[in-house]
Each structure stands twice: as structure tokens, then as C-alpha cells.
Design a protein around this motif. Structure first.
Motif, short mmCIF file in Angstrom:
data_model
loop_
_atom_site.label_atom_id
_atom_site.label_comp_id
_atom_site.label_asym_id
_atom_site.label_seq_id
_atom_site.Cartn_x
_atom_site.Cartn_y
_atom_site.Cartn_z
N MET A 1 0.85 -1.17 0.00
CA MET A 1 0.00 0.00 0.00
C MET A 1 0.90 1.23 0.00
SD MET A 1 -2.99 1.16 2.63
CE MET A 1 -3.39 -0.54 2.86
N ALA A 2 0.51 2.23 -0.74
CA ALA A 2 1.32 3.45 -0.86
C ALA A 2 0.60 4.63 -0.24
CB ALA A 2 1.59 3.73 -2.33
N GLN A 3 1.38 5.59 0.19
CA GLN A 3 0.86 6.85 0.69
C GLN A 3 1.51 7.97 -0.12
OE1 GLN A 3 2.14 6.79 4.77
NE2 GLN A 3 0.15 6.06 5.47
N VAL A 4 0.72 8.96 -0.49
CA VAL A 4 1.25 10.12 -1.19
C VAL A 4 1.55 11.19 -0.15
CG1 VAL A 4 0.76 11.90 -2.91
CG2 VAL A 4 -0.08 9.56 -3.24
N SER A 5 2.76 11.76 -0.23
CA SER A 5 3.18 12.73 0.77
C SER A 5 4.04 13.80 0.12
CB SER A 5 4.00 12.02 1.85
OG SER A 5 4.64 12.94 2.70
N GLU A 6 4.02 14.98 0.70
CA GLU A 6 4.90 16.06 0.23
C GLU A 6 6.34 15.85 0.69
OE1 GLU A 6 3.15 19.72 1.47
OE2 GLU A 6 1.42 19.48 0.15
N LYS A 7 6.58 14.86 1.53
CA LYS A 7 7.93 14.59 2.04
C LYS A 7 8.83 13.97 0.97
CE LYS A 7 6.47 13.92 6.81
NZ LYS A 7 6.38 12.96 7.92
N VAL A 8 8.22 13.41 -0.07
CA VAL A 8 8.97 12.76 -1.16
C VAL A 8 8.66 13.53 -2.44
CG1 VAL A 8 9.27 10.62 -2.45
CG2 VAL A 8 8.84 10.53 0.00
N GLY A 9 9.69 13.83 -3.21
CA GLY A 9 9.52 14.62 -4.42
C GLY A 9 8.67 13.94 -5.49
N ALA A 10 8.14 14.74 -6.39
CA ALA A 10 7.34 14.22 -7.51
C ALA A 10 8.20 13.28 -8.35
CB ALA A 10 6.83 15.38 -8.36
N GLY A 11 7.65 12.16 -8.74
CA GLY A 11 8.37 11.19 -9.55
C GLY A 11 9.29 10.28 -8.76
N VAL A 12 9.23 10.35 -7.44
CA VAL A 12 10.10 9.55 -6.58
C VAL A 12 9.25 8.64 -5.71
CG1 VAL A 12 11.80 9.62 -4.70
CG2 VAL A 12 11.83 11.37 -6.49
N VAL A 13 9.69 7.40 -5.55
CA VAL A 13 9.05 6.45 -4.64
C VAL A 13 10.07 6.14 -3.55
CG1 VAL A 13 8.12 4.13 -4.38
CG2 VAL A 13 7.62 5.43 -6.45
N SER A 14 9.65 6.23 -2.32
CA SER A 14 10.52 5.92 -1.19
C SER A 14 9.94 4.73 -0.44
CB SER A 14 10.59 7.14 -0.26
OG SER A 14 11.33 6.82 0.90
N ALA A 15 10.78 3.78 -0.10
CA ALA A 15 10.33 2.60 0.64
C ALA A 15 11.11 2.48 1.93
CB ALA A 15 10.53 1.34 -0.20
N ARG A 16 10.38 2.29 3.02
CA ARG A 16 11.05 2.09 4.32
C ARG A 16 11.63 0.70 4.40
NH1 ARG A 16 7.04 3.12 9.02
NH2 ARG A 16 8.19 1.32 9.73
N LEU A 17 12.81 0.61 4.94
CA LEU A 17 13.42 -0.69 5.19
C LEU A 17 12.80 -1.24 6.45
CD1 LEU A 17 15.52 -2.84 4.59
CD2 LEU A 17 17.16 -1.51 5.91
N ASP A 18 12.08 -2.31 6.31
CA ASP A 18 11.40 -2.91 7.46
C ASP A 18 11.33 -4.41 7.26
OD1 ASP A 18 9.77 -3.68 9.55
OD2 ASP A 18 8.36 -2.04 9.29
N TRP A 19 12.09 -5.14 8.00
CA TRP A 19 12.18 -6.59 7.85
C TRP A 19 10.84 -7.28 8.11
CZ3 TRP A 19 16.33 -8.26 5.49
CH2 TRP A 19 17.49 -7.49 5.56
N GLN A 20 9.94 -6.65 8.82
CA GLN A 20 8.68 -7.28 9.18
C GLN A 20 7.59 -7.10 8.12
OE1 GLN A 20 8.72 -9.22 11.85
NE2 GLN A 20 10.83 -8.57 12.11
N LYS A 21 7.80 -6.25 7.13
CA LYS A 21 6.79 -5.97 6.11
C LYS A 21 7.02 -6.86 4.90
CE LYS A 21 5.02 -2.53 8.39
NZ LYS A 21 3.76 -2.53 9.00
N LEU A 22 6.42 -8.03 4.88
CA LEU A 22 6.58 -8.97 3.77
C LEU A 22 5.35 -8.96 2.89
CD1 LEU A 22 8.13 -12.03 5.63
CD2 LEU A 22 9.32 -10.21 4.42
N SER A 23 5.56 -9.17 1.59
CA SER A 23 4.44 -9.30 0.67
C SER A 23 3.85 -10.70 0.82
CB SER A 23 4.90 -9.06 -0.76
OG SER A 23 5.74 -10.12 -1.17
N THR A 24 2.80 -10.97 0.07
CA THR A 24 2.14 -12.28 0.18
C THR A 24 3.05 -13.42 -0.25
OG1 THR A 24 1.14 -11.93 -2.00
CG2 THR A 24 -0.18 -11.34 -0.08
N ASP A 25 4.07 -13.14 -1.08
CA ASP A 25 5.00 -14.21 -1.48
C ASP A 25 6.24 -14.28 -0.59
OD1 ASP A 25 6.46 -12.04 -2.34
OD2 ASP A 25 6.66 -12.71 -4.40
#
Length: 69
Positions: A1-25
Motif C-alpha cells: 500500500m502506498a501513501q502520497v506525501s509532500e515529504k517525497v519529491g514528484a516522480g520519486v518512490v521511497s520505501a522504508r526498510l522494514d524486515w517485518q513488512k513482507l508481501s504475500t509471497d
């Protein structure tokens, strides 16, 4: 799930490093980074990765139900 924020520039995706956040696979954002070490100092290799993001029209309840399957 993504959140749109002014903290990250336009055209940029930022992902937090979090070992506990796994996808379904069972993978997480670390699947996008190399296991190699740098040639100077043997540190982690960080770089930019091209990603494609698109809005989906499903409700959060629908998405949670799909993830539980």
C-alpha cells in the motif's frame, strides 16, 4: 500500500526498510537491492531502481481479503 506525501519529491518512490513488512509471497523491498558489497570499504550497495506505480480501484477491505488468501 502506498501513501502520497509532500515529504517525497514528484516522480520519486521511497520505501522504508522494514524486515517485518513482507508481501504475500514472502519478499520485501530488499528484493530490489543487490547482495553485493562495495569495492571500497565492503559496505552495502545502494542505488536507484526503476519502478512503476499505478492506482488501483479496489477497496482496502478487498485488498486485505486478497492478502489473507
Amino acid at each position: 500500500m502506498a501513501q502520497v506525501s509532500e515529504k517525497v519529491g514528484a516522480g520519486v518512490v521511497s520505501a522504508r526498510l522494514d524486515w517485518q513488512k513482507l508481501s504475500t509471497d514472502g519478499t520485501n523491498v530488499n528484493a530490489l537491492t543487490s547482495q553485493r558489497l562495495t569495492d571500497i570499504g565492503g559496505g552495502a550497495t545502494f542505488y536507484s531502481t526503476l519502478v512503476e506505480v499505478q492506482k488501483i480501484k479496489q477497496s482496502l477491505d478487498d485488498l486485505n481479503a486478497m492478502a489473507a488468501d
